[in-house]
Motif scaffolding. Structure first.
Motif: not given
Length: 254
Positions: A25-38
């Motif tokens: 399980s792992g996801y890259l969330v992008e938006g609002g000018g940032v990148r999150l590793w979830v």
């Protein structure tokens, strides 16, 4: 910095161990000018780098401390501190209570505790935790996962788009409340086992929360195939249902 539109890329959805071509399980969330590793399940660090460099990750969010959701924090620690990356440290890490000590217990090889906090700026989650990262708001709710501290995540951008990730949990009111009317709902469907949703239950949670689109993920080896999981979820939810195949990217609000 990431793009402005809110989107999520599947790094992996396998459980309880990675498969060829599918990390845990792992996801890259992008938006609002940032990148999150979830979630940082086994194998996801390598997959993450198909899309962004580790030095470009603005924050990390971890749902719970089972290895198939958190193990790649260990190689990430070594990369951040010892690989000569040009990255401002520490990287914000939002995770369950005790996450820093859990990492240190594995990483420490001598008398002195490994400097986990030099790599990660740890902030422990709690029910109702809210934090702003760039242009995104992250809301966490405690969920039921066999007594282990576990959380679900809602991400919202400034334009009204929203996505929710269940982490691992059985059906519960906290998850439905968090997912209420979100654009995109990523829900695990490990099977009819304690602490998890079945595919049909994922569909029912999506229907109860009146979400826009359902993505089923984390389909366990003892559960249905991914196609069967989608069909079982779709029998309970009238909206669009797809499986979280690795590499797929979904935009919230579209």
């Amino acid at each position: 910095m990431g793009s402005d539109s809110l989107r999520i890329t599947v790094l992996g959805s396998a459980t309880p161990f990675p498969r060829p071509g599918n990390a845990c399980s792992g996801y890259l969330v992008e938006g609002g000018g940032v990148r999150l590793w979830v979630d940082a399940g086994t194998g996801t660090l390598a997959e993450l780098q198909r899309y962004v460099a580790l030095a470009e990750v603005d924050a990390v969010w971890i749902s719970h401390l089972h290895a198939d959701h958190s193990a790649d924090l260990l190689p990430a620690y070594y990369a951040l501190l010892y690989a000569g990356l040009d990255v401002p440290l520490p990287v914000p890490l939002f995770g369950p209570p005790g996450i820093a000590d859990r990492l240190a217990a594995f990483l420490t090889n001598g008398r002195e505790r490994s400097p986990v906090e030099k790599a990660f700026g740890v902030e422990e989650l709690y029910d109702g935790h809210v934090v702003r990262v760039g242009g995104l708001t992250l809301r966490s709710r405690a969920v039921e996962h066999g007594g282990l501290p576990a959380f679900a995540l809602r991400v919202e951008d400034g334009g009204g788009a929203s996505l929710v990730y269940s982490g691992d949990c059985e059906p519960c009111s906290g998850l439905v409340e968090l997912a209420l009317e979100c654009d995109l709902f990523l829900c695990e469907a490990d099977g009819p086992v304690p602490g998890h949703h079945s595919a049909a239950q994922a569909g029912r949670s999506a229907a109860e929360a009146r979400v826009g689109r359902l993505v089923v993920t984390h389909v366990g080896p003892g559960a249905a195939s991914s196609a069967e999981a989608v069909a079982r979820a779709a029998a309970e939810f009238s909206g669009d249902v797809v499986h979280a195949d690795p590499g797929l990217r979904f935009e919230a609000g579209h």
